[in-house]
Scaffold this motif. Structure first.
Motif, short mmCIF file in Angstrom:
data_model
loop_
_atom_site.label_atom_id
_atom_site.label_comp_id
_atom_site.label_asym_id
_atom_site.label_seq_id
_atom_site.Cartn_x
_atom_site.Cartn_y
_atom_site.Cartn_z
N SER A 134 0.82 -1.26 -0.14
CA SER A 134 -0.48 0.09 0.15
C SER A 134 0.65 0.97 0.05
CB SER A 134 -0.39 -0.18 1.44
OG SER A 134 -1.48 -1.30 0.69
N LEU A 186 2.02 1.63 -3.67
CA LEU A 186 0.76 1.15 -4.50
C LEU A 186 0.06 2.59 -5.21
CD1 LEU A 186 -1.73 -0.39 -6.03
CD2 LEU A 186 -3.03 0.46 -3.58
N THR A 206 -4.54 8.81 -7.65
CA THR A 206 -3.66 7.01 -5.90
C THR A 206 -2.78 7.90 -5.23
OG1 THR A 206 -1.41 7.63 -7.58
CG2 THR A 206 -3.70 5.85 -7.97
N PHE A 221 -8.39 7.81 -1.97
CA PHE A 221 -7.96 7.06 -2.45
C PHE A 221 -7.49 6.32 -1.65
CE2 PHE A 221 -4.28 4.16 -3.77
CZ PHE A 221 -4.72 3.53 -4.70
N TRP A 239 -9.12 2.56 -0.29
CA TRP A 239 -7.92 1.22 -0.08
C TRP A 239 -7.93 0.63 1.42
CZ3 TRP A 239 -6.65 -1.96 -3.63
CH2 TRP A 239 -5.23 -2.90 -3.07
N THR A 288 -1.03 3.50 2.98
CA THR A 288 -1.21 4.19 1.92
C THR A 288 -0.81 6.28 1.35
OG1 THR A 288 -1.99 2.33 1.57
CG2 THR A 288 -2.57 4.90 -0.46
#
Length: 177
Positions: free
Chosen positions: A33, A36, A60, A65, A69, A93
């Motif tokens: 993550s 990612l 992202t 996001f 996620w 993330t």
């Protein structure tokens, strides 16, 4: 962007600080993550402009996001420890955009996409921006990135581990980074 090494160590550190269960799958998910958001570089090959909301360092890299996620992974994998899964995945993330906003290159990070398409940097921009592509990374430029990340990413993570070790309760004193 920071390199995959810098993003990974932050994902590892966040997981070890929050997860007392030492869940291996959470650690793997957190490290993935943390890296990612850079899948958005696929957009370059598809003709998506850098500054487009779906471009590099766009959606992202956003808070939305990271929330989506984290919720997805929490619902799929966080059976017993939903809050821990959510927190670790959300923070790892989100850490990606935070590190990228501290680099010396790029055009900023779209933290607030889809609500605001502006890109942002932090005032402290000391991490050398990593080159895109494996070939370019294994060069003098990549070596400068690694030294920069050692100083501004790895060392703070090691200091955090040291502090965690020192303030940990005695019964749980065994350090397992």
């Amino acid at each position: 962007m920071a390199s995959v090494f810098g993003h990974s160590i932050v994902g590892y550190t966040i997981t070890k600080l929050i997860d007392n269960q030492n869940t291996k799958w959470l650690l793997v998910a957190a490290i993935i993550s943390a890296m990612l958001p850079d899948l958005d570089v696929i957009g370059f090959k598809l003709g998506v402009p850098y500054m487009h909301p779906m471009g590099h360092r766009g959606f992202t890299h956003s808070i939305v996001f990271a929330l989506i996620w984290a919720l997805v992974l929490m619902l799929i994998f966080g059976k017993k420890h939903k809050l821990i899964w959510f927190l670790v995945i959300f923070l790892t993330t989100l850490s990606h955009g935070i590190l990228d906003a501290m680099t010396t290159g790029g055009k900023g990070v779209g933290f607030f996409i889809p609500f605001n398409d502006n890109r942002f940097f932090f005032p402290l921009r000391t991490i050398r921006v990593s080159p895109l592509g494996v070939k370019r990374f294994f060069s003098e430029w990549g070596l400068r990135v690694i030294f920069s990340e050692f100083k501004y990413v790895f060392m703070p993570c090691f200091i955090i581990f040291g502090i965690r070790f020192l303030i940990r309760p005695k019964k749980d004193k065994e350090f397992k980074p």
